[in-house]
Design an enzyme around this catalytic site. Structure first.
Site, short mmCIF file in Angstrom:
data_model
loop_
_atom_site.label_atom_id
_atom_site.label_comp_id
_atom_site.label_asym_id
_atom_site.label_seq_id
_atom_site.Cartn_x
_atom_site.Cartn_y
_atom_site.Cartn_z
N ARG A 47 3.19 100.52 -65.55
CA ARG A 47 2.88 100.04 -66.90
C ARG A 47 3.92 100.45 -67.95
O ARG A 47 4.06 99.81 -68.97
CB ARG A 47 1.53 100.64 -67.29
CG ARG A 47 0.63 99.61 -67.93
CD ARG A 47 -0.72 100.16 -68.26
NE ARG A 47 -0.89 101.56 -67.96
CZ ARG A 47 -2.01 102.06 -67.45
NH1 ARG A 47 -3.00 101.26 -67.19
NH2 ARG A 47 -2.13 103.36 -67.23
N LYS A 150 -7.53 105.84 -48.73
CA LYS A 150 -8.93 106.23 -48.76
C LYS A 150 -9.27 106.72 -50.17
O LYS A 150 -8.34 107.05 -50.90
CB LYS A 150 -9.22 107.32 -47.72
CG LYS A 150 -8.40 108.61 -47.94
CD LYS A 150 -9.06 109.81 -47.37
CE LYS A 150 -9.95 110.46 -48.38
NZ LYS A 150 -9.26 111.31 -49.37
N HIS A 180 -3.98 109.83 -44.06
CA HIS A 180 -2.72 110.51 -43.80
C HIS A 180 -2.82 111.57 -42.70
O HIS A 180 -1.82 111.99 -42.14
CB HIS A 180 -2.09 111.06 -45.09
CG HIS A 180 -2.73 112.31 -45.60
ND1 HIS A 180 -3.87 112.32 -46.33
CD2 HIS A 180 -2.37 113.62 -45.49
CE1 HIS A 180 -4.19 113.56 -46.65
NE2 HIS A 180 -3.29 114.38 -46.15
N LYS A 184 -0.10 113.29 -39.22
CA LYS A 184 0.30 114.69 -38.99
C LYS A 184 0.69 114.86 -37.53
O LYS A 184 0.04 114.31 -36.64
CB LYS A 184 -0.86 115.63 -39.34
CG LYS A 184 -1.14 115.68 -40.84
CD LYS A 184 -2.19 116.72 -41.16
CE LYS A 184 -2.62 116.67 -42.61
NZ LYS A 184 -1.80 117.43 -43.53
N GLU A 218 -9.40 124.49 -47.46
CA GLU A 218 -8.36 124.47 -48.50
C GLU A 218 -8.61 125.60 -49.49
O GLU A 218 -9.76 125.83 -49.88
CB GLU A 218 -8.39 123.16 -49.25
CG GLU A 218 -8.06 121.95 -48.41
CD GLU A 218 -8.07 120.68 -49.26
OE1 GLU A 218 -7.01 120.29 -49.73
OE2 GLU A 218 -9.16 120.12 -49.45
N ASP A 237 -14.81 112.64 -49.55
CA ASP A 237 -13.37 112.87 -49.72
C ASP A 237 -12.69 113.26 -48.41
O ASP A 237 -11.55 112.86 -48.17
CB ASP A 237 -13.17 113.99 -50.76
CG ASP A 237 -11.70 114.22 -51.10
OD1 ASP A 237 -11.01 113.23 -51.36
OD2 ASP A 237 -11.26 115.38 -51.09
N HIS A 242 -10.83 112.07 -42.79
CA HIS A 242 -9.96 112.93 -41.99
C HIS A 242 -10.69 113.62 -40.82
O HIS A 242 -10.22 113.61 -39.70
CB HIS A 242 -9.34 114.02 -42.88
CG HIS A 242 -8.64 113.50 -44.10
ND1 HIS A 242 -7.95 112.30 -44.11
CD2 HIS A 242 -8.51 114.00 -45.34
CE1 HIS A 242 -7.44 112.11 -45.32
NE2 HIS A 242 -7.77 113.12 -46.08
N LYS A 342 -13.31 123.24 -50.34
CA LYS A 342 -12.26 123.67 -51.27
C LYS A 342 -12.53 125.11 -51.69
O LYS A 342 -13.64 125.60 -51.57
CB LYS A 342 -12.24 122.75 -52.49
CG LYS A 342 -11.86 121.32 -52.10
CD LYS A 342 -11.13 120.61 -53.21
CE LYS A 342 -10.75 119.19 -52.84
NZ LYS A 342 -9.53 119.09 -52.04
C1 BG6 Z 1 -6.90 114.13 -49.47
C2 BG6 Z 1 -8.08 114.59 -50.27
O1 BG6 Z 1 -7.20 112.98 -48.75
O2 BG6 Z 1 -6.52 115.16 -48.57
C3 BG6 Z 1 -7.79 115.88 -51.00
O3 BG6 Z 1 -8.42 113.57 -51.21
C4 BG6 Z 1 -7.29 116.93 -50.04
O4 BG6 Z 1 -8.94 116.34 -51.68
C5 BG6 Z 1 -6.14 116.37 -49.19
O5 BG6 Z 1 -6.84 118.04 -50.80
C6 BG6 Z 1 -5.76 117.35 -48.10
O6 BG6 Z 1 -4.61 116.89 -47.46
P1 BG6 Z 1 -3.63 117.90 -46.72
O7 BG6 Z 1 -2.63 117.02 -46.03
O8 BG6 Z 1 -3.05 118.77 -47.78
O9 BG6 Z 1 -4.50 118.67 -45.77
#
Ligand code: BG6
Length: 494
Positions: A47, A150, A180, A184, A218, A237, A242, A342
């Site tokens: 934008r 996602k 993602h 990995k 995390e 999330d 994942h 988290k």
């Molecule tokens: C994301 C989540 O998909 O993955 C985040 O939305 C999370 O909340 C993240 O922190 C973790 O990814 P990674 O690769 O750091 O484990």
């Protein structure tokens, strides 16, 4: 890669957080590795009222912030020269007309191969694809494809609605849904470990495996993402995407081939075999909690409820642990325990496979606690490594045993890890869909979790707190079937 033909790569939301933190550093890294073909062009769509020079300055600053190493001037010059900047609002039809002109400009060469990366909020997907279609983008050429992130929906109904919207303009095989975690290296190594070693496959089943634990912990909190996270929570999330993906890769049957559909068919079969959780059994199968104030690495941190942007009456969980049973020949009777949260003690992700005790405990004194079973440990982060725990004789005159660890890590110490996004973006450019999620995977994962979501939705009281910096609520131990089971909080945790 010399064999890559002309390709246009459009990034919607090019100045946003995802692009800055993940996409641009990964694309730059591919440039540095010489993996981007000479005829690959990027179009940054955003934008801000910028000229190309402003964009390039932003690109440099953004890489400096997120690359994690100094950028190389020659590589950067080559990388930046691939970009054009297109100023536009996502809701402005004219911007899409100009985008089409940019793609079809004579100097741009062949324009049949185009990637549209939607690095924008999911709520904006319908607007973007609708305008794209009206401008004649993404329709006819089979090589026009979109990439979406996602979370795909908030529950099964919204996921279906979103899917129907994308399908109005794109066939399934032109929609790349990113998770993602599939990029990995340890996750891909799981497939190699299971299916390239004859020693492993015969014991990978209910006869030898006692239970499976999957942890993604995390240390970070919600940070600046409370606006999104407070609506999502840990289940939507992380668990739905994942962790469920990790579960499918541990549990799937060998695919017929490595092609995208063969792999994804096997993953869907696992999801379909997960025993549905009855509404009145949710409390016995799933636990939620949220972080209270505490300490991470010696520093005091706020509780979730005090984080800026979190609603005063929030009932969002920042931790979820759940037990699943897979009712098929291979896994019946083997519990799968999944947890993520988290503000836990540290960043730590592990797939831990616990084997059964030997049928006869020869080296075990009567009355002593049971000896440690064998474990296969696949660590995703912080270290990417793979270890097998066995028992061996302790040196000395007595016949005592101790745990020895066989280290099957494949990266030399200090070796450079490939970022998940590098792998996945290269796959998008090469049109390889194996590591992307097909809609039936999304749908079945929601179906498995829907009873939990429904039960939680009826109880709007805030979940119990766990102290930031801890390993989550002590209550999570009660998911285990047996009193001697407990969560592994580290690779060397036996
Ligand atoms: C994301 C989540 O998909 O993955 C985040 O939305 C999370 O909340 C993240 O922190 C973790 O990814 P990674 O690769 O750091 O484990």
């Amino acid at each position: 890669m010399g064999e890559q033909g002309p390709c246009h790569f459009v990034i919607f939301g090019a100045t946003g957080d995802l692009a800055s933190r993940k996409l641009l550093p990964a694309l730059y890294a591919l440039e540095a590795l010489g993996q981007l073909g000479p005829a690959l062009r990027f179009i940054a769509f955003a934008r801000r009222d910028w000229q190309c020079a402003d964009w390039r300055a932003h690109l440099g600053a953004s890489l400096d912030q997120h690359l994690g190493r100094a950028r190389d001037a020659t590589v950067f010059a080559r990388f930046a020269a691939r970009f054009d900047y297109l100023r536009g609002d996502l809701g402005d039809a004219d911007a899409y007309r100009r985008l089409r002109e940019a793609i079809e400009a004579p100097r741009a060469g062949d324009c049949s191969n185009v990637v549209f990366y939607l690095a924008v909020r999911p709520a904006e997907f319908p607007v973007v694809v609708g305008h794209m279609s009206a401008a004649g983008l993404g329709q006819a050429p089979a090589r026009h494809r979109i990439v979406v992130e996602k979370p795909f929906g908030e529950d099964i109904d919204s996921a279906r609605a979103l899917n129907a919207c994308l399908h109005r303009y794109f066939d399934e095989d032109r929609i790349y849904r990113i998770d993602h975690y599939l990029g990995k290296e340890t996750v891909q190594n799981l497939l190699v470990f299971r299916f390239a070693n004859t020693m492993i496959e015969p014991v990978w089943n209910r006869n030898y495996i006692d239970h499976v634990q999957i942890t993604v912990a995390e240390a970070g909190g919600v940070g600046a993402r409370a606006g999104y996270y407070d609506r999502a929570g840990a289940l939507r999330d992380m668990l739905q995407s994942h962790l469920m993906q990790l579960l499918t890769l541990v549990a799937m049957e060998p695919p017929a081939t490595l092609d995208a559909d063969a792999l994804r068919d096997e993953k869907v079969k696992v999801l379909r075999s997960i025993r549905p959780i009855a509404a009145d059994a949710v409390a016995a199968h799933a636990i939620r909690a949220r972080y209270g104030a505490g300490q991470i690495a010696g520093k005091a941190v706020l509780g979730y409820a005090e984080e800026p942007g979190v609603a005063a009456d929030s009932a969002t969980e920042t931790y979820v642990a759940a037990r699943f049973c897979i009712d098929n020949w291979r896994w019946r009777g083997v519990p799968f325990y999944l947890r993520t949260g988290k503000r836990l003690a540290r960043d730590f992700s592990l797939v831990a496979i616990c084997f059964r005790q030997p049928p006869q405990l020869l080296f075990h004194d009567a009355g002593a606690p049971p000896i440690d079973p064998n474990w296969v440990l696949l660590s995703l982060q912080p270290d990417e490594c793979m270890q097998i725990e066995l028992r061996a004789k302790e040196p000395g005159l007595n016949l005592n045993t101790r745990v020895v660890r066989l280290d099957a890590s494949y990266r030399p110490a200090g070796g450079v890890a490939m970022e998940a996004y590098q792998t996945l973006l290269l796959d998008v450019i090469r049109e390889d869909r194996s590591l992307f999620i097909r809609f039936d995977e999304v749908e079945w994962a929601w179906r498995v979790l829907d009873p939990i979501l429904r039960a939680w939705a009826t109880d709007r009281t805030a979940p119990a707190d766990y102290a930031a910096g801890s390993w989550g609520p002590p209550d999570a131990e009660r998911l285990f079937d047996r009193p001697d089971h407990r969560w592994r909080n580290g690779i060397q945790d036996a």
